[in-house]
Design a protein around this motif. Sequence first.
Motif, PDB file in Angstrom:
ATOM      1  N   MET A   1       0.815  -1.184   0.000  1.00  0.00           N
ATOM      2  CA  MET A   1       0.000   0.000   0.000  1.00  0.00           C
ATOM      3  C   MET A   1       0.867   1.260   0.000  1.00  0.00           C
ATOM      4  N   LEU A   2       1.964   1.199   0.755  1.00  0.00           N
ATOM      5  CA  LEU A   2       2.850   2.364   0.789  1.00  0.00           C
ATOM      6  C   LEU A   2       3.496   2.602  -0.572  1.00  0.00           C
ATOM      7  N   GLY A   3       3.795   1.540  -1.276  1.00  0.00           N
ATOM      8  CA  GLY A   3       4.391   1.677  -2.605  1.00  0.00           C
ATOM      9  C   GLY A   3       3.441   2.320  -3.602  1.00  0.00           C
ATOM     10  N   VAL A   4       2.181   1.911  -3.563  1.00  0.00           N
ATOM     11  CA  VAL A   4       1.184   2.498  -4.463  1.00  0.00           C
ATOM     12  C   VAL A   4       0.971   3.971  -4.111  1.00  0.00           C
ATOM     13  N   ALA A   5       0.922   4.273  -2.833  1.00  0.00           N
ATOM     14  CA  ALA A   5       0.761   5.667  -2.414  1.00  0.00           C
ATOM     15  C   ALA A   5       1.965   6.503  -2.834  1.00  0.00           C
ATOM     16  N   ALA A   6       3.154   5.928  -2.735  1.00  0.00           N
ATOM     17  CA  ALA A   6       4.359   6.653  -3.158  1.00  0.00           C
ATOM     18  C   ALA A   6       4.343   6.901  -4.664  1.00  0.00           C
ATOM     19  N   LEU A   7       3.914   5.920  -5.444  1.00  0.00           N
ATOM     20  CA  LEU A   7       3.823   6.118  -6.891  1.00  0.00           C
ATOM     21  C   LEU A   7       2.814   7.206  -7.248  1.00  0.00           C
ATOM     22  N   CYS A   8       1.695   7.231  -6.536  1.00  0.00           N
ATOM     23  CA  CYS A   8       0.702   8.285  -6.784  1.00  0.00           C
ATOM     24  C   CYS A   8       1.256   9.660  -6.424  1.00  0.00           C
ATOM     25  N   ALA A   9       1.999   9.752  -5.339  1.00  0.00           N
ATOM     26  CA  ALA A   9       2.589  11.026  -4.933  1.00  0.00           C
ATOM     27  C   ALA A   9       3.660  11.473  -5.924  1.00  0.00           C
ATOM     28  N   TYR A  11       3.742  10.702  -9.095  1.00  0.00           N
ATOM     29  CA  TYR A  11       3.016  11.134 -10.287  1.00  0.00           C
ATOM     30  C   TYR A  11       2.480  12.551 -10.116  1.00  0.00           C
ATOM     31  N   ARG A  12       1.891  12.844  -8.956  1.00  0.00           N
ATOM     32  CA  ARG A  12       1.344  14.179  -8.714  1.00  0.00           C
ATOM     33  C   ARG A  12       2.463  15.215  -8.657  1.00  0.00           C
ATOM     34  N   ALA A  13       3.614  14.841  -8.135  1.00  0.00           N
ATOM     35  CA  ALA A  13       4.747  15.781  -8.092  1.00  0.00           C
ATOM     36  C   ALA A  13       5.271  16.069  -9.490  1.00  0.00           C
ATOM     37  N   LEU A  20       1.942  24.403  -5.803  1.00  0.00           N
ATOM     38  CA  LEU A  20       1.398  23.937  -4.522  1.00  0.00           C
ATOM     39  C   LEU A  20       1.062  22.451  -4.569  1.00  0.00           C
ATOM     40  N   ASP A  21       0.549  21.974  -5.699  1.00  0.00           N
ATOM     41  CA  ASP A  21       0.291  20.537  -5.838  1.00  0.00           C
ATOM     42  C   ASP A  21       1.588  19.744  -5.745  1.00  0.00           C
ATOM     43  N   ARG A  22       2.626  20.249  -6.359  1.00  0.00           N
ATOM     44  CA  ARG A  22       3.910  19.554  -6.328  1.00  0.00           C
ATOM     45  C   ARG A  22       4.508  19.539  -4.930  1.00  0.00           C
ATOM     46  N   VAL A  23       4.425  20.662  -4.224  1.00  0.00           N
ATOM     47  CA  VAL A  23       4.956  20.720  -2.861  1.00  0.00           C
ATOM     48  C   VAL A  23       4.175  19.796  -1.941  1.00  0.00           C
ATOM     49  N   LEU A  24       2.869  19.788  -2.086  1.00  0.00           N
ATOM     50  CA  LEU A  24       2.045  18.896  -1.282  1.00  0.00           C
ATOM     51  C   LEU A  24       2.368  17.434  -1.577  1.00  0.00           C
ATOM     52  N   ALA A  25       2.608  17.105  -2.832  1.00  0.00           N
ATOM     53  CA  ALA A  25       2.953  15.723  -3.196  1.00  0.00           C
ATOM     54  C   ALA A  25       4.292  15.312  -2.590  1.00  0.00           C
ATOM     55  N   VAL A  26       5.256  16.209  -2.591  1.00  0.00           N
ATOM     56  CA  VAL A  26       6.559  15.892  -1.987  1.00  0.00           C
ATOM     57  C   VAL A  26       6.407  15.741  -0.480  1.00  0.00           C
ATOM     58  N   ILE A  58      11.124  16.636  10.459  1.00  0.00           N
ATOM     59  CA  ILE A  58      11.501  18.048  10.606  1.00  0.00           C
ATOM     60  C   ILE A  58      11.671  18.704   9.246  1.00  0.00           C
ATOM     61  N   ILE A  59      12.305  18.025   8.322  1.00  0.00           N
ATOM     62  CA  ILE A  59      12.494  18.577   6.970  1.00  0.00           C
ATOM     63  C   ILE A  59      11.149  18.813   6.296  1.00  0.00           C
ATOM     64  N   GLY A  60      10.241  17.868   6.396  1.00  0.00           N
ATOM     65  CA  GLY A  60       8.917  18.033   5.807  1.00  0.00           C
ATOM     66  C   GLY A  60       8.154  19.193   6.419  1.00  0.00           C
ATOM     67  N   PHE A  61       8.229  19.335   7.737  1.00  0.00           N
ATOM     68  CA  PHE A  61       7.530  20.425   8.412  1.00  0.00           C
ATOM     69  C   PHE A  61       8.104  21.782   8.006  1.00  0.00           C
ATOM     70  N   ILE A  62       9.417  21.903   8.028  1.00  0.00           N
ATOM     71  CA  ILE A  62      10.050  23.179   7.671  1.00  0.00           C
ATOM     72  C   ILE A  62       9.773  23.535   6.218  1.00  0.00           C
ATOM     73  N   ALA A  63       9.813  22.564   5.337  1.00  0.00           N
ATOM     74  CA  ALA A  63       9.541  22.831   3.922  1.00  0.00           C
ATOM     75  C   ALA A  63       8.102  23.285   3.717  1.00  0.00           C
ATOM     76  N   SER A  64       7.161  22.650   4.387  1.00  0.00           N
ATOM     77  CA  SER A  64       5.750  23.033   4.238  1.00  0.00           C
ATOM     78  C   SER A  64       5.493  24.435   4.766  1.00  0.00           C
ATOM     79  N   VAL A  65       6.062  24.748   5.906  1.00  0.00           N
ATOM     80  CA  VAL A  65       5.882  26.083   6.478  1.00  0.00           C
ATOM     81  C   VAL A  65       6.530  27.142   5.597  1.00  0.00           C
ATOM     82  N   THR A  66       7.699  26.851   5.062  1.00  0.00           N
ATOM     83  CA  THR A  66       8.385  27.808   4.197  1.00  0.00           C
ATOM     84  C   THR A  66       7.577  28.091   2.942  1.00  0.00           C
ATOM     85  N   VAL A  67       7.078  27.068   2.302  1.00  0.00           N
ATOM     86  CA  VAL A  67       6.286  27.263   1.086  1.00  0.00           C
ATOM     87  C   VAL A  67       4.984  27.991   1.407  1.00  0.00           C
ATOM     88  N   ALA A  68       4.355  27.658   2.521  1.00  0.00           N
ATOM     89  CA  ALA A  68       3.110  28.329   2.890  1.00  0.00           C
ATOM     90  C   ALA A  68       3.348  29.813   3.145  1.00  0.00           C
TER      91      ALA A  68
END
Length: 75
Positions: A1-9, A11-13, A20-26, A58-68
């Motif tokens: 399931m994690l592999g399929v979710a990663a492939l979908c993410a 693809y969206r990236a 914003l769609d690309r940042v959310l996918a990452v 931490i990297i994901g949180f900082i990246a999301s806050v920075t982009v927002a």
Amino acid sequence: MLGVAALCAIYRAAVGPSILDRVLAVDVLLAIVGGALAVDMVFNRHTDNLVLLVAISIIGFIASVTVARFVTDRK
């Protein structure tokens, strides 16, 4: 399931119509990797990847806050 979710993410990236769609996918991809590390630690009963899991979170949180902040400053 994690592999399929990663492939979908991935693809969206790659195809996402906006930055914003690309940042959310990452960000989702980082969460999936963190989840996979946590599942690995539970099944193998070790905490070897705990530092990596915290760093990814931490990297994901900082990246999301920075982009927002960047997007809200642009408007």
